[in-house]
Design an enzyme around this catalytic site. Structure first.
Site, short mmCIF file in Angstrom:
data_model
loop_
_atom_site.label_atom_id
_atom_site.label_comp_id
_atom_site.label_asym_id
_atom_site.label_seq_id
_atom_site.Cartn_x
_atom_site.Cartn_y
_atom_site.Cartn_z
N HIS A 65 25.70 -12.03 -27.87
CA HIS A 65 27.36 -12.07 -27.97
C HIS A 65 27.38 -12.92 -29.38
O HIS A 65 26.70 -13.66 -29.96
CB HIS A 65 27.86 -13.05 -26.94
CG HIS A 65 29.34 -12.87 -26.84
ND1 HIS A 65 30.19 -13.91 -27.64
CD2 HIS A 65 30.06 -12.36 -26.15
CE1 HIS A 65 31.66 -13.62 -27.20
NE2 HIS A 65 31.41 -12.57 -26.24
N ASP A 84 29.58 -8.10 -19.88
CA ASP A 84 29.39 -6.55 -19.62
C ASP A 84 28.06 -6.36 -18.84
O ASP A 84 28.03 -5.10 -18.25
CB ASP A 84 29.24 -5.67 -20.64
CG ASP A 84 30.83 -5.93 -21.52
OD1 ASP A 84 30.87 -6.17 -22.61
OD2 ASP A 84 31.78 -5.50 -21.00
C1 SDX Z 1 32.02 -7.99 -25.62
O1 SDX Z 1 33.97 -11.26 -29.15
C2 SDX Z 1 34.15 -11.33 -27.80
O2 SDX Z 1 34.59 -12.30 -27.21
C3 SDX Z 1 33.84 -9.91 -26.89
C4 SDX Z 1 33.95 -10.11 -25.57
C5 SDX Z 1 35.40 -10.34 -24.99
O3 SDX Z 1 35.38 -10.83 -23.91
O4 SDX Z 1 36.21 -9.82 -25.59
O5 SDX Z 1 32.90 -11.08 -24.94
C6 SDX Z 1 33.23 -8.83 -24.81
O6 SDX Z 1 32.52 -7.30 -26.47
C7 SDX Z 1 30.90 -8.72 -25.13
C8 SDX Z 1 29.67 -8.09 -26.10
C9 SDX Z 1 29.47 -6.53 -25.49
N1 SDX Z 1 28.66 -5.91 -26.60
C10 SDX Z 1 27.37 -5.45 -26.10
O7 SDX Z 1 26.76 -5.93 -25.05
C11 SDX Z 1 26.37 -4.76 -27.07
C12 SDX Z 1 24.99 -5.26 -27.15
N2 SDX Z 1 25.33 -6.37 -28.12
C13 SDX Z 1 25.18 -6.61 -29.47
O8 SDX Z 1 25.42 -5.35 -30.08
C14 SDX Z 1 25.41 -7.97 -30.18
O9 SDX Z 1 24.93 -8.63 -29.48
C15 SDX Z 1 26.80 -7.96 -30.23
C16 SDX Z 1 27.58 -6.95 -30.99
C17 SDX Z 1 27.56 -8.44 -29.03
C18 SDX Z 1 26.90 -9.44 -31.05
O10 SDX Z 1 26.44 -9.22 -32.42
P1 SDX Z 1 26.53 -9.95 -33.48
O11 SDX Z 1 26.68 -11.55 -33.41
O12 SDX Z 1 26.97 -9.24 -34.69
O13 SDX Z 1 24.72 -10.16 -33.59
P2 SDX Z 1 24.03 -9.33 -34.88
O14 SDX Z 1 24.03 -7.96 -34.39
O15 SDX Z 1 24.06 -9.90 -36.00
O16 SDX Z 1 22.43 -9.66 -34.20
C19 SDX Z 1 21.67 -10.98 -34.32
C20 SDX Z 1 20.31 -10.45 -34.09
C21 SDX Z 1 19.85 -9.00 -34.57
O17 SDX Z 1 18.33 -9.13 -34.83
P3 SDX Z 1 17.97 -9.92 -36.24
O18 SDX Z 1 18.60 -8.89 -37.37
O19 SDX Z 1 18.33 -11.38 -36.56
O20 SDX Z 1 16.24 -9.45 -36.27
O21 SDX Z 1 20.16 -10.23 -32.71
C22 SDX Z 1 19.88 -8.82 -32.48
C23 SDX Z 1 20.12 -8.04 -33.81
O22 SDX Z 1 19.34 -6.91 -33.96
N3 SDX Z 1 20.61 -8.41 -31.29
C24 SDX Z 1 20.37 -7.73 -30.41
C25 SDX Z 1 21.27 -7.52 -29.49
N4 SDX Z 1 22.25 -8.11 -29.91
C26 SDX Z 1 21.87 -8.81 -31.21
N5 SDX Z 1 19.04 -7.04 -30.15
C27 SDX Z 1 18.71 -6.19 -28.97
N6 SDX Z 1 19.63 -6.16 -28.08
C28 SDX Z 1 20.81 -6.81 -28.34
N7 SDX Z 1 21.74 -6.56 -27.22
#
Ligand code: SDX
Length: 431
Positions: free
Chosen positions: A306, A363
């Site tokens: 998140h 989710d």
């Molecule tokens: C919702 O904003 C809100 O409040 C949203 C929400 C709401 O109520 O409105 O809470 C609802 O959208 C919840 C989130 C649902 N999405 C997912 O579950 C999709 C999977 N999660 C990710 O794609 C990710 O965690 C996000 C998009 C939710 C957040 O991404 P960020 O904050 O932009 O983090 P990032 O992509 O920069 O990741 C940081 C690191 C990266 O690795 P490094 O580059 O540091 O090596 O964490 C890794 C990412 O690759 N990473 C993951 C991951 N999420 C982040 N690696 C594997 N699996 C994951 N799910």
């Protein structure tokens, strides 16, 4: 009060005012930065930028705190009443009995769609994505409720809010019925909000769906937990569209489109597809986690991570408990729930996820409850829309009521071609 921030650039020093929120959130006010220094700030994803002041929802991502108008969401779990929480978010306080009764009566009166709107559904292919149908039909409400294209006063706004919250449920149920080739069921004025939704989803003309009170409670809680989440992607979209003085229907229809994305509300569908893929034997939980950690692999552990929560999403905890209650009540066994539990157990002790503070989010468990209730995967994000609508409405109203409400129009850092000339076609043809 932290005093001014000092910025030194190009040999000049600028004093920038600061502000502190009621929970200690600190901000540097850069609203005059470009005028004074010629500089803009650069913050793709706006993860470090506050676009507004708001008093609706507070999140502490490090502590895993979520409060609606100051009330911790855990306190809604014992007697979940989605419509009461919707009223709280929109009006800023808990309703008096007569206020809640009056709002509920408006919802009941406005549950049916205009008959001409009902016919619109026949124009959609049966395999139309429900989110496309819901976004289109929310926008279409503007064609049948012209009187709400501008807001006269708070009473007028409450009528509009009631119509939208009530009709989105009917639109969602009709989108589902259309996709199943089954007859639409009119709302039943004797049923409460969530019970009426389940009735419209699952009753047939010759067979009334009997609502289990525990399932009704679970649905109230799920909608409450989705109701608002400060400036998330879809809420920001609603505010941006509303900032141009576009009407609430148009703003919420845009919010539906933003929520559709797999990184946002669409994640609840992706979670189920991920669990199903593991269940079908394509991959073990351990192997899937390895894929999610592999940068060369597009797989992610959906339902984890998140932008704000760097701790367990408090909603996920409550949804996991609701999941166990619903499964126990329905005497359901679901291998996908066992896989979800295994993935969570492995991830919570895996340095990749622990170091990046990746925990289950809203989710991760919601889809398992929807599936147990009989709601198909393609309708999961529509369920998120029903839950999030009061939050969009509250945030839109908060911005609408701001006297200084400016149209949202960010800047950019241009990296394209510098001055260039038009070349007539005859000179363009390659020699
Ligand atoms: C919702 O904003 C809100 O409040 C949203 C929400 C709401 O109520 O409105 O809470 C609802 O959208 C919840 C989130 C649902 N999405 C997912 O579950 C999709 C999977 N999660 C990710 O794609 C990710 O965690 C996000 C998009 C939710 C957040 O991404 P960020 O904050 O932009 O983090 P990032 O992509 O920069 O990741 C940081 C690191 C990266 O690795 P490094 O580059 O540091 O090596 O964490 C890794 C990412 O690759 N990473 C993951 C991951 N999420 C982040 N690696 C594997 N699996 C994951 N799910």
């Amino acid at each position: 009060m932290p005093g001014n921030a000092t910025l030194s650039v190009d040999g000049q020093t600028y004093e920038l005012p600061t502000l502190v929120g009621s929970e200690g959130e600190k901000a540097i006010d850069i609203s005059k930065l470009r005028d004074r220094s010629g500089y803009i700030t650069y913050d793709p994803g706006l993860g470090n930028t506050g676009m507004c002041k708001s008093s609706i929802t507070y999140i502490d991502g490090d502590k895993g705190i979520l409060r609606y108008r100051g009330i911790p969401i855990e306190q809604f779990a014992n007697h979940p009443n989605f419509i009461e929480v919707a009223w709280l978010l929109i009006n800023g306080r808990l309703p008096q009995p007569e206020e809640l009764a009056g709002f509920s009566a408006k919802l009941t009166a406005n549950a049916p769609l205009h008959e001409a709107m009902r016919h619109h559904f026949e124009g959609f292919p049966v395999n139309a994505p429900p989110m496309a149908v819901v976004s289109a039909m929310i926008s279409t409400l503007a064609c049948f409720h012209h009187q709400f294209l501008t807001i006269e006063d708070d009473a007028h706004f409450e009528e509009l809010a009631a119509r939208l919250i009530s009709k989105v449920r009917t639109i969602a149920a009709y989108a589902y019925k259309r996709s199943q080739g089954r007859p639409f069921i009119y709302p039943d004025p004797r049923l409460r909000y969530c019970a009426n939704f389940l009735h419209m989803m699952f009753s047939m003309p010759y067979d009334q769906y009997l609502v289990d009170p525990d399932i009704e409670d679970a649905l109230n809680l799920i909608f409450i937990l989705h109701a608002d989440h400060e400036q998330n992607c879809s809420t920001t979209t609603v505010r941006v569209v509303g900032s141009s003085k576009a009407n609430l229907f148009a703003s919420c229809a845009a919010g539906v489109s933003a929520l559709w994305g797999p990184l946002h509300g669409g994640a609840n569908v992706e979670v189920m597809e991920m669990l199903d893929k593991i269940h079908k034997g394509g991959v073990t939980p351990e192997a899937y986690l390895a894929q999610a950690k592999d940068k060369s692999n597009p797989a992610r552990l959906m339902g984890f991570g998140h932008r704000v929560y760097k701790n367990y999403d408090p909603r996920a905890k409550l949804l996991q408990q609701a999941c166990e209650r619903v499964f126990a009540k329905l005497k359901r066994k679901d291998p996908l729930l066992d896989i979800a539990r295994k993935l969570e157990e492995l991830a919570l002790k895996d340095p990749y996820f622990v170091d990046r503070k990746l925990y289950p989010n809203v989710d991760f468990y919601s889809g398992l409850i929807f599936r147990a209730i009989g709601i198909p995967t393609e309708m999961f994000t529509v369920m998120f829309v029903i839950g999030r609508l009061p939050g969009w409405i509250a945030q839109w109203k908060e911005q609408h009521d701001m006297e200084s409400g400016k149209i949202v129009r960010p800047r950019q850092v241009y990296t394209g071609k510098t001055i260039n000339d038009f070349v007539p076609m005859e000179q363009r043809i390659k020699a």
